[in-house]
Design an enzyme around this catalytic site. Structure first.
Site, short mmCIF file in Angstrom:
data_model
loop_
_atom_site.label_atom_id
_atom_site.label_comp_id
_atom_site.label_asym_id
_atom_site.label_seq_id
_atom_site.Cartn_x
_atom_site.Cartn_y
_atom_site.Cartn_z
CD GLU A 131 -2.94 -0.84 -0.01
OE1 GLU A 131 -2.99 0.26 -0.58
OE2 GLU A 131 -3.54 -1.84 -0.38
C1 LIG Z 1 2.54 -9.60 0.61
C2 LIG Z 1 2.27 -8.52 -0.38
C3 LIG Z 1 0.97 -8.27 -0.78
C4 LIG Z 1 0.72 -7.33 -1.77
N1 LIG Z 1 -0.56 -7.18 -2.25
C5 LIG Z 1 -0.76 -6.41 -3.35
C6 LIG Z 1 -2.03 -6.37 -3.99
O1 LIG Z 1 -2.99 -7.01 -3.54
N2 LIG Z 1 -2.16 -5.63 -5.10
C7 LIG Z 1 -1.14 -4.91 -5.63
O2 LIG Z 1 -1.33 -4.28 -6.65
N3 LIG Z 1 0.07 -4.92 -5.05
C8 LIG Z 1 0.28 -5.65 -3.93
N4 LIG Z 1 1.52 -5.68 -3.33
C9 LIG Z 1 2.61 -4.93 -3.94
C10 LIG Z 1 3.11 -3.78 -3.11
O3 LIG Z 1 2.19 -2.73 -3.12
C11 LIG Z 1 4.49 -3.41 -3.64
O4 LIG Z 1 5.38 -4.42 -3.24
C12 LIG Z 1 4.96 -2.05 -3.19
O5 LIG Z 1 4.18 -1.05 -3.77
C13 LIG Z 1 6.42 -1.82 -3.55
O6 LIG Z 1 6.69 -2.11 -4.88
P1 LIG Z 1 7.93 -3.05 -5.25
O7 LIG Z 1 7.81 -4.29 -4.46
O8 LIG Z 1 8.00 -3.17 -6.70
O9 LIG Z 1 9.18 -2.28 -4.69
P2 LIG Z 1 9.96 -1.08 -5.44
O10 LIG Z 1 8.99 -0.09 -5.96
O11 LIG Z 1 10.96 -1.65 -6.37
O12 LIG Z 1 10.71 -0.41 -4.20
C14 LIG Z 1 11.88 -0.98 -3.61
C15 LIG Z 1 12.45 0.01 -2.59
O13 LIG Z 1 12.80 1.23 -3.28
C16 LIG Z 1 12.14 2.35 -2.70
N5 LIG Z 1 11.74 3.26 -3.75
C17 LIG Z 1 11.12 2.97 -4.90
N6 LIG Z 1 10.91 4.09 -5.62
C18 LIG Z 1 11.39 5.11 -4.89
C19 LIG Z 1 11.46 6.53 -5.08
N7 LIG Z 1 10.96 7.10 -6.17
N8 LIG Z 1 12.04 7.27 -4.12
C20 LIG Z 1 12.52 6.72 -3.01
N9 LIG Z 1 12.49 5.38 -2.78
C21 LIG Z 1 11.93 4.59 -3.71
C22 LIG Z 1 10.92 1.78 -1.98
O14 LIG Z 1 10.48 2.59 -0.91
C23 LIG Z 1 11.43 0.42 -1.52
O15 LIG Z 1 12.06 0.54 -0.27
C24 LIG Z 1 1.79 -6.59 -2.30
C25 LIG Z 1 3.09 -6.81 -1.85
C26 LIG Z 1 3.34 -7.77 -0.92
C27 LIG Z 1 4.76 -8.02 -0.49
#
Ligand SMILES: Cc1cc2nc3c(=O)[nH]c(=O)nc-3n(C[C@H](O)[C@H](O)[C@H](O)COP(=O)(O)OP(=O)(O)OC[C@H]3O[C@@H](n4cnc5c(N)ncnc54)[C@H](O)[C@@H]3O)c2cc1C
Length: 611
Positions: free
Chosen positions: A457
């Site tokens: 989220e």
């Molecule tokens: C168990 C679980 C359930 C989930 N359920 C859903 C769901 O039902 N539906 C759905 O759509 N998604 C879902 N998600 C996805 C979740 O919302 C994402 O994992 C989250 O938004 C982060 O995206 P990412 O994993 O690609 O990490 P990334 O976006 O790659 O981020 C990795 C790190 O980099 C940092 N970062 C990224 N961009 C920036 C920036 N511009 N500036 C500073 N820091 C940055 C982040 O804060 C993080 O620490 C779920 C995830 C998990 C683990």
């Protein structure tokens, strides 16, 4: 937890006053209490005894089917039968027209008892609410109504393998499905292709159908995807296809489960990688998942935010619930575990019997910290819930300011409990000593379950950027002024109590430091300088907000005690004191780097990380 919920709802937030509003006129303090009673009982009977089991028997794939333990079905059914999927909905769609704050309070019992059980009710409720706000009448009747009835469950499909925080980079495509597509009674019909990662509850048979809400891009005439968020649209993609009357046609939509993610915690909820439109389940002989447009093309993220703001308050509440579970488990353990002897002016008497570890000041510190975090977090979520009810039913002149307050508080409602109730779970393990590090005690699972909340989220980092980069700047800073005024009013009220002089001054000072740091961060108008320390800003902002709420709760506790000794109320004051003495001072360090626009992190070079 129940006693604190009752105290916060009745003595602090005066929820009974909501019954004077037309929407809630059939309710009273008694009907609210009976909802809480029922949810507490169901959570204790159908959720808590199985929390360990859904963790141990995580979802697995057998012949392409997701296998879940029986208790997952029982808990999902019990949640549906509790009526909580329709708690706040109108009577004429089968709802209970409860205030949102009561729904939140009732859901705290489920979060504490078994966050991974219950079929992901929060997702289904959020999904239905989004459709009620942005769907066509037919979409509401077919999809939202069946979710409210608990027949179909919902998902939110935003993330993709290459696009998590940055949703503007999604690659899922939606193209009109033939010449008659615009006339489909269920909404403009499209064919979707793409991959959605991390989708909670993306595949299961807990319900007869799954309503996926999917973000996708409609290609421009040249076939290219429009860059940025403006190109994103929202679609209803049912797992099983339906006719315009909403009956299942018996045909699968082209949505295929590509695999399950094996998670650290939250294991009761299957987490999936879904392939849309790869041709595994061709519809009318060809690949492409059928999806119905919700709202206007390009408005997808705007519509989705309707679901995400609620989901963010829900995430915060979930974090509080798990924090509470650890707090109560470690408190009970500390009362029973005998270890060590108290220090006295004459030293320790080795012949005396060992004492319960709850007698040691350091163990009390860990329990007090947990109490301050989980009860502070609960107050924060319920306060936001009360604002949501005010925004829905308050007088026209106050609604805009209430909505603005909610905008600025939402990142805090999501992030603060996610960080500090996780820390509470960390301390719950520590209170248990070596036993806390084993799977024979529940606290390690609580920590694993809660670890998710800083990630999904919108990650912690993204919440900080939203707060400092957008929310506090809204309406030329007037939104932040609104919050400052509210905090100022509480300080004035608390100054009337001799016991709260130091705390009132600390909140006033903390607020001033926060406002000064906000101005200093933006004084050069350089986003890269201001936002480099957005996470310490988020932490400090959250601590000031929670200190403010603790001050108000303490004021009500002091007034309720009326000079008499009452352990429950005295505990509130002591937890507030802990927060002021041990936690609030941390904001000085967090805000110092913000105000100085400290460049250390920003200037660090990739190559310098060499180890
Ligand atoms: C168990 C679980 C359930 C989930 N359920 C859903 C769901 O039902 N539906 C759905 O759509 N998604 C879902 N998600 C996805 C979740 O919302 C994402 O994992 C989250 O938004 C982060 O995206 P990412 O994993 O690609 O990490 P990334 O976006 O790659 O981020 C990795 C790190 O980099 C940092 N970062 C990224 N961009 C920036 C920036 N511009 N500036 C500073 N820091 C940055 C982040 O804060 C993080 O620490 C779920 C995830 C998990 C683990």
């Amino acid at each position: 937890m129940r006693k604190t919920i009752d105290f916060l709802l009745n003595d602090w937030l005066d929820v009974a006053a909501l019954a004077a509003r037309e929407r809630y006129s059939e309710h009273s303090r008694e009907t609210f209490a009976s909802v809480l009673d029922a949810c507490q009982r169901i959570a204790e009977e159908k959720f808590a005894p199985f929390n360990r089991l859904v963790d141990a028997q995580e979802p697995r794939l057998e012949n392409g089917v997701v296998v879940l333990p029986q208790c997952a079905y029982d808990a999902a059914r019990a949640y549906v039968e509790s009526g909580m999927l329709a708690a706040t909905q109108d009577y004429d769609v089968g709802g209970m027209q409860l205030p949102y704050v009561v729904e939140l309070a009732a859901n705290a019992f489920f979060a504490k008892a078994g966050i991974g059980l219950g079929g992901g009710g929060m997702l289904t409720v959020g999904n239905a609410n989004l459709l009620l706000a942005h769907g066509t009448p037919r979409q509401k009747a077919v999809f939202a109504q069946r979710e409210i009835d608990g027949k179909w469950f919902g998902t939110m499909c935003l993330s993709e393998p290459q696009a998590g925080s940055s949703l503007s980079d999604i690659l899922t495509r939606a193209s009109p499905d033939g010449d008659d597509s615009a006339q489909d009674p269920l909404g403009p019909r499209y064919r979707l292709t793409g991959n959605k990662m991390w989708i909670s509850n993306g595949e299961h048979d807990l319900s007869e159908n799954i309503v996926h809400l999917v973000l996708a891009k409609i290609p421009a005439v040249d076939g290219k995807l429009v860059p940025g968020v403006r190109g994103i649209s929202l679609f209803i993609v049912p797992k099983r296809l339906v006719n315009p009357a909403g009956e299942l046609t018996g045909e699968r939509n082209d949505v295929a489960l590509a695999g399950l993610n094996h998670k650290l915690g939250f294991r009761g909820i299957p987490n999936t990688l879904l392939n849309f439109g790869e041709g595994r389940f061709p519809v009318s002989g060809r690949a492409g998942a059928i999806g119905y447009l919700v709202g206007l093309p390009g408005d997808g993220l705007k519509c989705m935010f309707h679901m995400m703001n609620e989901a963010r308050i829900g995430v915060g509440l979930g974090a509080v619930g798990i924090g509470y579970a650890g707090y109560e488990a470690s408190r009970d353990y500390a009362r029973n575990r005998k270890q060590g002897r108290p220090s006295t002016p004459a030293g320790k008497d080795p012949a005396s019997p060992p004492v319960s570890i709850i007698e040691h000041a350091d163990v009390k510190r860990m329990l007090l910290a947990q109490k301050a975090y989980v009860e502070g977090g609960l107050a924060l979520e319920l306060y936001c819930g009360r604002l949501v009810d005010e925004a829905r039913t308050g007088s026209a002149e106050i609604v805009p300011s209430i909505k603005a307050l909610l905008e600025v508080l939402t990142p805090i409602a999501k992030s603060w409990p996610s960080e500090w109730c996780l820390e509470a779970n960390n301390l719950a393990i520590q209170v248990h000593g070596g036993y806390g590090y084993t799977r024979d005690f529940p606290v390690e699972q609580y920590w694993r379950d809660n670890r998710l909340n800083m990630i999904h989220e919108g990650t912690h980092g993204i919440q900080g950027l939203d707060l400092l980069g957008r929310k506090v700047l809204m309406d030329d800073g007037k939104t932040l002024d609104l919050l400052a005024q509210r905090i100022g009013q509480t300080v004035q009220q608390a100054r009337g109590y001799a016991e709260l002089q130091a705390e009132s001054a600390a909140v006033a000072q903390g607020l001033q430091t926060l406002l000064d740091a906000t101005r200093a961060a933006w004084s050069t108008r350089q986003p890269d300088e201001a936002l480099a320390n957005a996470t310490p800003y988020l932490q400090a902002f959250g601590h000031v907000v929670v200190a403010w709420l603790w001050l108000d709760v303490a004021r009500v506790a002091v007034a309720a005690a009326a000079g008499q000794e009452d352990a429950f109320l005295r505990g509130k004051l002591q937890a507030a004191r802990y927060f002021f003495d041990f936690e609030l001072p941390k904001i000085a360090a967090w805000l110092a780097v913000v105000a100085a626009r400290n460049p250390t992190c920003r200037e660090m070079q990739d190559a310098w990380f060499e180890s």
